[in-house]
Design an enzyme around this catalytic site. Structure first.
Site, PDB file in Angstrom:
ATOM      1  N   GLY A  93       0.630  -1.192   0.144  1.00  0.00           N
ATOM      2  CA  GLY A  93      -0.116   0.017   0.040  1.00  0.00           C
ATOM      3  C   GLY A  93       0.851   1.250   0.018  1.00  0.00           C
ATOM      4  N   GLY A 124       0.334   5.602   0.380  1.00  0.00           N
ATOM      5  CA  GLY A 124      -0.649   7.076   0.214  1.00  0.00           C
ATOM      6  C   GLY A 124       0.208   8.045   0.256  1.00  0.00           C
ATOM      7  CG  ASP A 151      -9.166  10.046   8.554  1.00  0.00           C
ATOM      8  OD1 ASP A 151      -9.923  10.465   7.877  1.00  0.00           O
ATOM      9  OD2 ASP A 151      -7.882   9.663   8.108  1.00  0.00           O
TER      10      ASP A 151
END
Length: 614
Positions: free
Chosen positions: A302, A304, A425
């Site tokens: 992953g 970001g 979040d």
């Protein structure tokens, strides 16, 4: 001979240069009167040599575009008619300097180059688009303010334009005009003096200025005096540059020395105060390098905006996820410390535990920060809501259990510890699933700890657009019900299989607005995902959807607490009748949430840090 030449120019103009209509019917939104009064160097076009003249005219016309951007927030002209008329007016103004009419057509062969176009620079059309694509605070906003007459200040501004251009092109490799847009934005929006200031036009727009009387006199000096002057100035310049270079090198060395001391203090502080009395372990960098095969690309799972996640295997065979934080020069350490300190205080089966962390701050390894988590074999909830892999679609029991698991995790954060913790979040990408499909809330980089007895906090906004509660997005008011709103959005995503924001039509529609309209129309079944319609008991499925709509109500006072929401989901208390919902406020919250986008969407199945924290 002059009359035939003038007649030829006139014929050439009407045949090959059809820019707009007569000046009396002009629809040009730009006031081009400055062309006749501004002290620009007309000599570059007195004897047209193509390249230099065209560059000068592009800069001169850019002054008007930059002022137009400042006045209207539009980077280019609205349509072909206005562009043609502006170029016709521009040509008319240039004629006062005896510049041949065909020069404008020669330099700007196609008047559509100044018209709004979806393909121009990542689709940017307005300053609002610019903010969404480039960010609220770009290098231009820092380096292009104030007086740019100095060489250093001007160079810094131009370098900032190149960096922003690279950032925009990376978002859309097919983009064009990004550097020109950066120039217009710097001159028209960022700099307070505006594009019609001579120093700003010269530096940012690159417009050559006319020679001063003093400069003309100096050109009449004798060759001997001129050489003496040049060599004298050159010697002084070299001396100044050497002095500046030494000062810069010393400051860099001193800054690096202070940073090294600071980083060593941070490492020592973490080892002595943050971790000793908690469960997380202090990992050595060499351990993480072995676990991830040197952080190889094949182990990346992953990525970001502020972090990269790797799958790793510890020496005892345990699978872990190792997140390396990026952008440490801004708020990386703050996010890192915040997450370690908060998650080390909490232990709950529905909250992702922190297995350990690693900090390096020496000159050899550099400044690096790592967080180590248990590896979640089933990825994130966002992966399971995607229809790209139908075999991974969630069953009704799995959806029900995930919603209850998230509610229990939030209830623990709000009521299980003192003072309470607000996650800030909650979203599908931050809900991870273990090998038994048990949900765990992750990513505490934005979490904020409240004070007991304090009804609300006023704070800078941080989070992800679409999930932000209206009162938090617009006014910065953070309460436990801010998390409840985000939880309601997640429920609606799980129950409907839709994303938080539907962009399939020309207009964008939030899932809350869509679910509210469908529920009020009495067609509740249309909210359910197709698979749930076949599997789930209708009354229970409907109950979960109603709780999601109630939790995501725009009025904070009408939302339940997470404790009451959990009781409603489990059937312990009745769900009240849905109260009215003021739609205008919903749309305002949507716009505000877009403004406070933290660019945390990513595809990682593990938490990514945000740029905006408090």
């Amino acid at each position: 001979m002059r009359k035939p030449l003038q007649l030829f120019s006139l014929v050439f103009l009407f045949i090959f240069f059809p820019f707009g209509s007569a000046a009396t019917n002009s629809t040009c939104p730009i006031d081009l009167s400055y062309v006749e009064t501004f002290p620009w160097d007309t000599s570059t076009c007195s004897k047209p040599n193509g390249k230099h003249c065209c560059q000068t005219l592009l800069s001169l016309f850019g002054m008007g575009l930059a002022q137009h951007l400042k006045d209207t927030s539009l980077f280019q002209l609205p349509n072909l008619s206005s562009s043609s008329d502006c170029l016709s007016d521009f040509q008319s103004k240039l004629s006062t300097f005896s510049i041949q009419p065909y020069i404008v057509h020669f330099c700007f062969k196609n008047s559509t180059q100044f018209v709004v176009n979806d393909s121009s620079c990542a689709g940017i059309k307005t300053t609002q688009d610019w903010t969404e694509k480039a960010g609220l605070l770009t290098p231009l906003d820092i380096s292009c303010k104030g007086d740019l007459s100095g060489l250093t200040r001007c160079s810094s501004c131009l370098d900032a334009g190149k960096r922003v251009t690279s950032q925009l092109v990376s978002k859309d490799p097919n983009s064009t005009k990004c550097f020109y847009f950066s120039v217009l934005y710097a001159a028209g929006v960022v700099n307070e003096f505006g594009p019609k200031d001579a120093k700003i036009a010269s530096c940012i727009l690159g417009l050559p200025l006319s020679s001063s009387a003093t400069k003309r006199k100096s050109n009449k000096l004798s060759r001997e005096n001129a050489l003496k002057l040049v060599f004298g100035l050159l010697g002084a310049l070299i001396g100044v540059l050497l002095a500046v270079l030494l000062i810069i090198l010393y400051r860099k060395w001193d800054k690096k020395r202070k940073q090294d001391v600071l980083h060593r203090e941070i490492v020592s502080s973490f080892k002595s105060s943050v971790l000793p009395n908690t469960g997380p372990k202090w990992f050595r960098l060499s351990e993480l390098e072995r676990a991830t095969s040197g952080f190889s690309q094949k182990n990346m799972i992953g990525q970001g905006s502020c972090g990269v996640v790797y799958k790793g295997t510890l020496s005892d065979g345990t699978f872990v996820a190792v997140k390396e934080l990026l952008d440490l020069d801004s708020k990386g350490d703050e996010d890192f410390c915040n997450e370690v300190e908060i998650i080390s205080k909490i232990k709950h089966r529905n909250l992702l535990p922190l297995r350990g962390c690693c900090v390096t701050s020496d000159n050899f390894k550099g400044k690096k920060r790592f967080l180590v988590y248990d590896y979640m074999t089933n990825g994130s909830l966002s992966d399971r809501l995607s229809y790209s892999a139908p075999s991974m679609i969630l069953t009704w029991p799995e959806r029900k259990n995930i919603i209850l698991d998230v509610a229990k995790g939030l209830a623990y954060l709000h009521y299980g510890i003192k003072p309470p913790i607000y996650h800030r979040d909650i979203k599908a990408t931050n809900i991870l699933l273990d090998n038994e499909m048990k949900a765990k809330v992750a990513d505490f980089g934005l979490a904020k700890q409240g004070n007991e007895g304090q009804s609300h906090l006023t704070t800078r906004v941080a989070g992800t657009y679409g999930y932000l509660a209206p009162e938090y997005a617009m006014y910065g008011q953070l309460t436990e019900k801010s998390d409840v709103y985000s939880f309601g959005i997640v429920i609606l995503e799980i129950m409907s299989g839709r994303k938080v924001l539907d962009t399939s039509n020309s207009s964008m529609l939030l899932i809350t607005d869509w679910a509210w309209m469908v529920a009020k129309s009495g067609k509740m079944d249309e909210i359910f995902d197709q698979k749930i319609r076949e599997e789930g008991p209708k009354r229970i499925v409907e109950r979960f959807v109603l709780v999601g709509i109630l939790c995501a109500h725009v009025m904070v006072a009408l939302r339940p607490t997470i404790a009451d929401a959990l009781k409603m989901l489990e059937g312990d208390i009745d769900i009240p009748k849905l109260p009215d919902r003021p739609l205008p406020l919903a749309h305002e919250s949507f716009q505000s949430s877009l403004f406070y986008d933290s660019s945390r969407s990513g595809t990682s199945r593990y938490p990514n840090s945000s740029f905006s924290t408090t």
